[in-house]
Write an enzyme that holds these catalytic residues in place. Structure first.
Site, PDB file in Angstrom:
ATOM      1  N   TYR A 136      -1.429  -0.678  10.409  1.00  0.00           N
ATOM      2  CA  TYR A 136      -1.573  -1.081   8.997  1.00  0.00           C
ATOM      3  C   TYR A 136      -0.378  -0.573   8.196  1.00  0.00           C
ATOM      4  CZ  TYR A 136      -3.650  -1.204   4.276  1.00  0.00           C
ATOM      5  OH  TYR A 136      -3.902  -1.423   2.935  1.00  0.00           O
ATOM      6  N   SER A 193       0.861  -1.187   0.000  1.00  0.00           N
ATOM      7  CA  SER A 193       0.000   0.000   0.000  1.00  0.00           C
ATOM      8  C   SER A 193       0.892   1.229   0.000  1.00  0.00           C
ATOM      9  CB  SER A 193      -0.868   0.016   1.265  1.00  0.00           C
ATOM     10  OG  SER A 193      -1.440   1.303   1.451  1.00  0.00           O
TER      11      SER A 193
END
Ligand SMILES: NC(=O)c1ccc[n+]([C@@H]2O[C@H](COP(=O)([O-])OP(=O)(O)OC[C@H]3O[C@@H](n4cnc5c(N)ncnc54)[C@H](OP(=O)(O)O)[C@@H]3O)[C@@H](O)[C@H]2O)c1
Length: 266
Positions: A162, A149
């Site tokens: 995350y 990501s």
């Protein structure tokens, strides 16, 4: 070189985690279009079954496997089922990931850390290990694609764990690439920016629908290309990384993010 064959996945088998929706579903369908048989994994068979039907409608074989990729004891059975069905695994897409709650460093609980790191990093690493063993034994090489990501490059507040997990995915990609290269197993990663999926839209679930849409359009304006992504924006790179088109590429993390990292992220 026959250019038309460069991106072909004919006679290949792919395993895509989180294949029941979002980026994983788009990838599984694209791989089937390119000629692959595909195994898809997620926790819920009811989400996998319709995607399996879509893949079969393309004339390819599909094995849906219901399993939790963050539970180490479930990983061997995933790989065993895919090998029993297809006899090989040529491509692994480590796509399943989670970010179940907002929490700053003052709020985060150990349980949240364990669920995010357990799936996004530990599950990715040990599923790769199990699949790499199969690839190594077959001796035909393979391609592992990790889904990272942009948060792995530029952290976002309140989703720190995350972001940490995705930075770990970037290093796992490079580490695995180094160790697996002698076995002709390539390992690369794709780092999407904001993409319209359940995971992304869940961040706005507290808003009424028209407000949610407005907010998402507004976020899109922060991207030089003027919009957030849709899952199909990811499949070109997925296909490139899975196929012989990228035969001389390993250890790379490639962002597909509408240019947002040009000004440092969201
Ligand atoms: N959407 C974005 O904006 C964005 C941005 C950057 C990176 N990404 C990355 O892209 C990847 C795909 O995300 P997405 O947005 O496509 O998400 P999504 O639409 O919410 O899909 C997530 C998939 O993962 C599966 N899954 C979740 N937990 C699982 C578990 N414990 N074991 C096995 N499968 C599990 C889900 O199915 P079940 O619920 O049935 O298990 C589902 O198939 C992730 O790695 C994510 O971090 C997404």
């Amino acid at each position: 070189m026959e250019i038309s064959k460069l991106f072909s996945l004919e006679n290949k088998t792919a395993l895509v985690t989180g294949g029941s929706m979002g980026i994983g579903r788009a990838t599984a369908l694209a791989f089937a279009d390119a000629g692959a048989d595909v195994a898809i994994v997620s926790r819920k068979m009811e989400n996998l079954a319709p995607v399996a039907e879509e893949i079969k409608a393309k004339g390819k074989r599909c094995l849906p496997v219901a399993a939790h990729v963050g539970r180490m004891d479930q990983l061997p059975a995933i790989v065993e089922q895919v090998v029993a069905e297809f006899g090989q695994i040529d491509i692994l897409v480590n796509n399943a990931a989670t970010s179940p709650a907002y929490a700053t460093i003052f709020e985060a609980q150990e349980k949240l850390w364990d669920s995010i790191i357990g799936l996004n990093l530990k599950g990715l690493y040990f599923l790769s290990q199990a699949v790499a063993r199969v690839m190594e034994e077959k001796g035909a090489g393979g391609s592992i694609i990790n889904v990272s990501s942009i948060d792995g490059f530029a952290p976002q507040a309140q989703v720190g764990i995350y972001s940490i997990s995705k930075a770990g995915v970037n290093m796992a990609t490079r580490s695995m690439a180094l160790e697996l290269a002698p076995h002709k197993i390539r390992v690369n990663a794709i780092a999407p920016g904001a993409t319209r999926t359940k995971l992304f839209e869940g961040l706005f679930a507290f808003l009424p629908e028209d407000e949610r849409e407005k907010q998402i359009q507004q976020i899109g304006q922060a991207f030089p290309l003027g919009r957030v992504a849709v899952p199909d924006d990811m499949v070109g790179l997925m296909l490139y990384l899975a196929s012989d088109a990228s035969a001389y590429m390993t250890g790379q993390v490639v962002a597909v993010e509408g240019g947002v990292l040009l000004h440092g992220g969201l």
